[in-house]
Design a protein around this motif. Structure first.
Motif, mmCIF file in Angstrom:
data_model
loop_
_atom_site.group_PDB
_atom_site.id
_atom_site.type_symbol
_atom_site.label_atom_id
_atom_site.label_comp_id
_atom_site.label_asym_id
_atom_site.label_seq_id
_atom_site.Cartn_x
_atom_site.Cartn_y
_atom_site.Cartn_z
ATOM 1 N N VAL A 161 -19.818 -39.499 -4.146
ATOM 2 C CA VAL A 161 -21.215 -39.191 -4.432
ATOM 3 C C VAL A 161 -21.989 -39.326 -3.124
ATOM 4 O O VAL A 161 -21.731 -40.241 -2.332
ATOM 5 C CB VAL A 161 -21.790 -40.147 -5.495
ATOM 6 C CG1 VAL A 161 -23.261 -39.885 -5.718
ATOM 7 C CG2 VAL A 161 -21.021 -39.994 -6.794
ATOM 8 N N TYR A 162 -22.928 -38.427 -2.928
ATOM 9 C CA TYR A 162 -23.714 -38.412 -1.698
ATOM 10 C C TYR A 162 -25.194 -38.609 -2.011
ATOM 11 O O TYR A 162 -25.671 -38.248 -3.087
ATOM 12 C CB TYR A 162 -23.553 -37.073 -0.974
ATOM 13 C CG TYR A 162 -22.141 -36.738 -0.593
ATOM 14 C CD1 TYR A 162 -21.382 -35.871 -1.385
ATOM 15 C CD2 TYR A 162 -21.555 -37.268 0.558
ATOM 16 C CE1 TYR A 162 -20.075 -35.554 -1.052
ATOM 17 C CE2 TYR A 162 -20.256 -36.955 0.905
ATOM 18 C CZ TYR A 162 -19.524 -36.096 0.099
ATOM 19 O OH TYR A 162 -18.230 -35.788 0.445
ATOM 20 N N LEU A 163 -25.885 -39.166 -1.059
ATOM 21 C CA LEU A 163 -27.346 -39.207 -1.099
ATOM 22 C C LEU A 163 -27.843 -38.643 0.232
ATOM 23 O O LEU A 163 -27.722 -39.284 1.269
ATOM 24 C CB LEU A 163 -27.871 -40.618 -1.322
ATOM 25 C CG LEU A 163 -29.384 -40.723 -1.518
ATOM 26 C CD1 LEU A 163 -29.809 -40.041 -2.821
ATOM 27 C CD2 LEU A 163 -29.841 -42.183 -1.510
ATOM 28 N N ARG A 198 -37.536 -35.173 -1.085
ATOM 29 C CA ARG A 198 -37.010 -35.633 0.201
ATOM 30 C C ARG A 198 -35.532 -36.015 0.113
ATOM 31 O O ARG A 198 -34.794 -35.845 1.078
ATOM 32 C CB ARG A 198 -37.788 -36.849 0.687
ATOM 33 C CG ARG A 198 -39.277 -36.592 0.900
ATOM 34 C CD ARG A 198 -39.968 -37.772 1.567
ATOM 35 N NE ARG A 198 -39.911 -38.992 0.766
ATOM 36 C CZ ARG A 198 -39.345 -40.126 1.172
ATOM 37 N NH1 ARG A 198 -38.770 -40.185 2.370
ATOM 38 N NH2 ARG A 198 -39.343 -41.192 0.382
ATOM 39 N N PHE A 199 -35.134 -36.531 -1.024
ATOM 40 C CA PHE A 199 -33.741 -36.968 -1.215
ATOM 41 C C PHE A 199 -33.045 -36.007 -2.160
ATOM 42 O O PHE A 199 -33.676 -35.429 -3.064
ATOM 43 C CB PHE A 199 -33.691 -38.373 -1.825
ATOM 44 C CG PHE A 199 -34.106 -39.486 -0.901
ATOM 45 C CD1 PHE A 199 -34.754 -39.258 0.287
ATOM 46 C CD2 PHE A 199 -33.837 -40.806 -1.261
ATOM 47 C CE1 PHE A 199 -35.145 -40.290 1.123
ATOM 48 C CE2 PHE A 199 -34.208 -41.855 -0.443
ATOM 49 C CZ PHE A 199 -34.869 -41.594 0.746
ATOM 50 N N ALA A 200 -31.738 -35.872 -1.992
ATOM 51 C CA ALA A 200 -30.926 -35.060 -2.894
ATOM 52 C C ALA A 200 -29.611 -35.778 -3.144
ATOM 53 O O ALA A 200 -28.927 -36.171 -2.189
ATOM 54 C CB ALA A 200 -30.671 -33.686 -2.299
ATOM 55 N N TYR A 242 -31.533 -37.224 -11.120
ATOM 56 C CA TYR A 242 -32.807 -37.871 -11.435
ATOM 57 C C TYR A 242 -33.251 -38.610 -10.180
ATOM 58 O O TYR A 242 -32.424 -39.195 -9.467
ATOM 59 C CB TYR A 242 -32.659 -38.864 -12.587
ATOM 60 C CG TYR A 242 -33.831 -39.809 -12.695
ATOM 61 C CD1 TYR A 242 -33.791 -41.061 -12.090
ATOM 62 C CD2 TYR A 242 -35.007 -39.427 -13.341
ATOM 63 C CE1 TYR A 242 -34.873 -41.927 -12.144
ATOM 64 C CE2 TYR A 242 -36.091 -40.289 -13.399
ATOM 65 C CZ TYR A 242 -36.014 -41.530 -12.802
ATOM 66 O OH TYR A 242 -37.095 -42.372 -12.854
ATOM 67 N N TYR A 243 -34.568 -38.544 -9.889
ATOM 68 C CA TYR A 243 -35.116 -39.221 -8.720
ATOM 69 C C TYR A 243 -36.357 -40.006 -9.106
ATOM 70 O O TYR A 243 -37.143 -39.576 -9.958
ATOM 71 C CB TYR A 243 -35.500 -38.200 -7.643
ATOM 72 C CG TYR A 243 -34.390 -37.276 -7.234
ATOM 73 C CD1 TYR A 243 -34.300 -35.997 -7.783
ATOM 74 C CD2 TYR A 243 -33.437 -37.668 -6.302
ATOM 75 C CE1 TYR A 243 -33.277 -35.137 -7.420
ATOM 76 C CE2 TYR A 243 -32.412 -36.813 -5.930
ATOM 77 C CZ TYR A 243 -32.343 -35.552 -6.499
ATOM 78 O OH TYR A 243 -31.325 -34.708 -6.142
ATOM 79 N N THR A 263 -30.050 -40.913 -9.635
ATOM 80 C CA THR A 263 -28.812 -40.887 -10.406
ATOM 81 C C THR A 263 -28.292 -39.458 -10.484
ATOM 82 O O THR A 263 -29.050 -38.496 -10.249
ATOM 83 C CB THR A 263 -28.991 -41.417 -11.847
ATOM 84 O OG1 THR A 263 -29.881 -40.529 -12.560
ATOM 85 C CG2 THR A 263 -29.554 -42.827 -11.865
ATOM 86 N N ILE A 264 -27.034 -39.340 -10.830
ATOM 87 C CA ILE A 264 -26.462 -38.020 -11.069
ATOM 88 C C ILE A 264 -25.418 -38.150 -12.165
ATOM 89 O O ILE A 264 -24.648 -39.109 -12.202
ATOM 90 C CB ILE A 264 -25.860 -37.411 -9.782
ATOM 91 C CG1 ILE A 264 -25.404 -35.966 -10.035
ATOM 92 C CG2 ILE A 264 -24.732 -38.279 -9.223
ATOM 93 C CD1 ILE A 264 -25.127 -35.189 -8.758
#
Length: 112
Positions: A77-79, A65-67, A57-58, A49-50
């Motif tokens: 929004v990007y992942l 690994r993810f941002a 939050y991950y 989430t952002i």
């Protein structure tokens, strides 16, 4: 609001992908944006989430690994996903949890 997700694909383990979610509507009023995924045969689950201020939050399995990021000027929004593993395979959805709004999903397949 309407959500349009894109960027999925087929990638080898260790590879990277960037998912995008374009939001139509009052993007600036949205506090929390979320990414979920649904693996084959499993329930949909939260990935990241952002907040409006950019606080991420991950879940533990994707940390490091993810941002997740958001570009308010583009209502997007990007992942960013790197170090992909076969267990990351699934349909990825962007969502506004407070509105129960969902994008159509984008398929990510990671081959071993």
């Amino acid at each position: 609001v309407q959500l349009q997700a894109s960027g999925g694909g087929l990638v080898q383990a260790g590879g990277s992908l960037r998912l995008s979610c374009v939001v139509s509507g009052n993007f600036f009023s949205i506090d929390v944006m979320a990414w979920y995924r649904q693996a084959p045969g499993k329930q949909r689950g939260l990935v990241a989430t952002i907040t409006r201020r950019g606080s991420p939050y991950y879940i533990d399995s994707v940390k490091g690994r993810f941002a997740v990021s958001r570009d308010n000027s583009k209502s997007t929004v990007y992942l960013h996903m790197s170090g992909l593993k076969p267990e990351d395979t699934g349909v990825y959805y962007c969502s506004v949890p407070a509105l129960d709004s969902w994008g159509q999903g984008t398929q990510v397949t990671v081959s071993s």
